[in-house]
Design an enzyme around this catalytic site. Sequence first.
Site, PDB file in Angstrom:
ATOM      1  N   HIS A 279       0.820  -1.214   0.000  1.00 52.58           N
ATOM      2  CA  HIS A 279       0.000   0.000   0.000  1.00 52.58           C
ATOM      3  C   HIS A 279       0.854   1.264   0.000  1.00 52.58           C
ATOM      4  O   HIS A 279       0.573   2.230  -0.695  1.00 52.58           O
ATOM      5  CB  HIS A 279      -0.911   0.036   1.239  1.00 52.58           C
ATOM      6  CG  HIS A 279      -2.210  -0.662   1.059  1.00 52.58           C
ATOM      7  ND1 HIS A 279      -3.166  -0.258   0.164  1.00 52.58           N
ATOM      8  CD2 HIS A 279      -2.729  -1.749   1.689  1.00 52.58           C
ATOM      9  CE1 HIS A 279      -4.215  -1.053   0.237  1.00 52.58           C
ATOM     10  NE2 HIS A 279      -3.973  -1.970   1.158  1.00 52.58           N
ATOM     11  N   GLU A 344      -4.842  -2.707  12.893  1.00 53.54           N
ATOM     12  CA  GLU A 344      -5.972  -2.546  11.969  1.00 53.54           C
ATOM     13  C   GLU A 344      -6.470  -3.921  11.514  1.00 53.54           C
ATOM     14  O   GLU A 344      -7.652  -4.241  11.630  1.00 53.54           O
ATOM     15  CB  GLU A 344      -5.517  -1.715  10.770  1.00 53.54           C
ATOM     16  CG  GLU A 344      -6.589  -1.509   9.710  1.00 53.54           C
ATOM     17  CD  GLU A 344      -6.050  -0.819   8.477  1.00 53.54           C
ATOM     18  OE1 GLU A 344      -6.876  -0.338   7.681  1.00 53.54           O
ATOM     19  OE2 GLU A 344      -4.817  -0.772   8.284  1.00 53.54           O
ATOM     20  N   HIS A 345      -5.574  -4.748  10.965  1.00 52.09           N
ATOM     21  CA  HIS A 345      -5.900  -6.106  10.525  1.00 52.09           C
ATOM     22  C   HIS A 345      -5.119  -7.099  11.384  1.00 52.09           C
ATOM     23  O   HIS A 345      -3.907  -6.986  11.498  1.00 52.09           O
ATOM     24  CB  HIS A 345      -5.502  -6.323   9.067  1.00 52.09           C
ATOM     25  CG  HIS A 345      -6.057  -5.309   8.111  1.00 52.09           C
ATOM     26  ND1 HIS A 345      -5.325  -4.220   7.674  1.00 52.09           N
ATOM     27  CD2 HIS A 345      -7.271  -5.226   7.515  1.00 52.09           C
ATOM     28  CE1 HIS A 345      -6.070  -3.507   6.844  1.00 52.09           C
ATOM     29  NE2 HIS A 345      -7.248  -4.086   6.727  1.00 52.09           N
ATOM     30  N   ASP A 378     -10.612  -7.225   2.539  1.00 54.95           N
ATOM     31  CA  ASP A 378     -10.492  -5.960   1.815  1.00 54.95           C
ATOM     32  C   ASP A 378     -11.510  -5.836   0.699  1.00 54.95           C
ATOM     33  O   ASP A 378     -11.966  -4.736   0.391  1.00 54.95           O
ATOM     34  CB  ASP A 378      -9.085  -5.840   1.211  1.00 54.95           C
ATOM     35  CG  ASP A 378      -8.144  -5.014   2.068  1.00 54.95           C
ATOM     36  OD1 ASP A 378      -8.589  -4.516   3.121  1.00 54.95           O
ATOM     37  OD2 ASP A 378      -6.974  -4.872   1.689  1.00 54.95           O
ATOM     38  N   HIS A 437     -35.234  25.945  35.792  1.00 50.55           N
ATOM     39  CA  HIS A 437     -35.378  24.512  35.577  1.00 50.55           C
ATOM     40  C   HIS A 437     -36.300  23.910  36.648  1.00 50.55           C
ATOM     41  O   HIS A 437     -37.202  23.119  36.347  1.00 50.55           O
ATOM     42  CB  HIS A 437     -34.008  23.815  35.662  1.00 50.55           C
ATOM     43  CG  HIS A 437     -33.192  23.893  34.408  1.00 50.55           C
ATOM     44  ND1 HIS A 437     -32.661  25.072  33.949  1.00 50.55           N
ATOM     45  CD2 HIS A 437     -32.816  22.927  33.528  1.00 50.55           C
ATOM     46  CE1 HIS A 437     -31.976  24.826  32.843  1.00 50.55           C
ATOM     47  NE2 HIS A 437     -32.049  23.536  32.559  1.00 50.55           N
TER      48      HIS A 437
END
Length: 449
Positions: A279, A344-345, A378, A437
């Site tokens: 990548h 991540e993976h 993926d 309130h």
Amino acid sequence: MSVAIRQLATSEPGFEAEFQRVLHWSAATDDAIEQRVAAILAEVRQRGDAAVLEYTARFDGIEAESMASLELTADDFAAAYELISPAQRNALRQAARRIRSFHERQLESCGKSWSYRDEDGSLLGQKVTPLDRVGIYVPGGKAAYPSSLLMNAVPAQVAGVPEIVMVVPTPVRKDGTSNVLRGERNPLVLAAAHVAGVARAFTIGGAQAIGALAYGTATVPKVDKITGPGNAYVASAKKHVFGTVGIDMIAGPSEILVLADGSTPPDWVAMDLFSQAEHDELAQSILLCPDAGYIERVRSAIERLLPGMPRAAIIRASLEGRGALIHTRSMEEACELSNRIAPEHLEVSSNDPHRWEPLLRHAGALFLGAYTSESLGDYCAGPNHVLPTSGTARFSSPLGVYDFQKRSSVIEVSRSGAQTLGVIAAELAYGEGLQAHARAAEMRLQSKP
């Protein structure tokens, strides 16, 4: 030429320091990029389409007289779908079907409105509604990513988002000689838009595209949320516009961690490490294994297989810069290290992955067993491939249907309920010094409208 990938062992005295060096990655964006992005966004916000056209010409080399020539339509997508091969059409359809099926199940489990009445007859619940309009960024600078389009557009559709606006850069490229090629409208990306049902898109990218989606221009509609990965300029721009619009996440370089017990063919694991390394030079590929002999066989496979890879230079730079082969004392220790990394993976490449899965707490996605390559996730397994990086899996989740929905609390208090809740609310409000309130609650005690 050998690959100088780090080889570490948890039993070595200096392991911890070396391990920290492997994990270190600065998420800080270069100051020059930050300043440039801020200037681009300011120009887009002020001048709209004119600024987008100017920056598209400057950065992508696409000279256009108007945004109309940069807009893609459903007809463009349908034409591209017919242009690609039957095998590609089938792959897109099957991937989209599996992604849709997974996210429809996700919708059933968490994406529905609900309510109940308490003992006083008051109605309490949550209303879940889709966002009105989202923008999806599909990278197009170094490669084409039809899979990213599917992973962003399909869950948005499943969530019920009525309008999806896609932006995809089509920069001018050189062909390796002095010839300059036109910006390429990749047929596979446009065909994926057809399969996913995207109706509107623009061939713009970078910070200017993020600005156009966030602020809106005369041509590009303002969206409520922007999702999808991009380069450092895109990531910086998403940080800048967050608050004006929602964003999915700030993604760092891609990562894979392979947890191996030595039972998987070494070539398979080597190629899995390559799958992330190709990548980006900053991508990270790590192997954790208690079998030193197996680690050596994987290292040998890396040396043997790398020369045949088209992106060998990128893979080499990634493995030598941020990769590691780590010998652990046991699989249990490997699981502990994995939780510290929060990748991540995460591939659990084992004969018995379900033995180790309960020990793994932090990962964007888990891939269990030798046959479950990360690349299947993926593209077509079904779960989303937009995942938290850089250790953020400790507190973040994959992109999903829930990212394209919002939740509104629903409260309908009965007269009986107002008598009980009013006393409680008034007591707390007086304690906070907020008399209005308290009085608003007290006015409903034993009173009718």
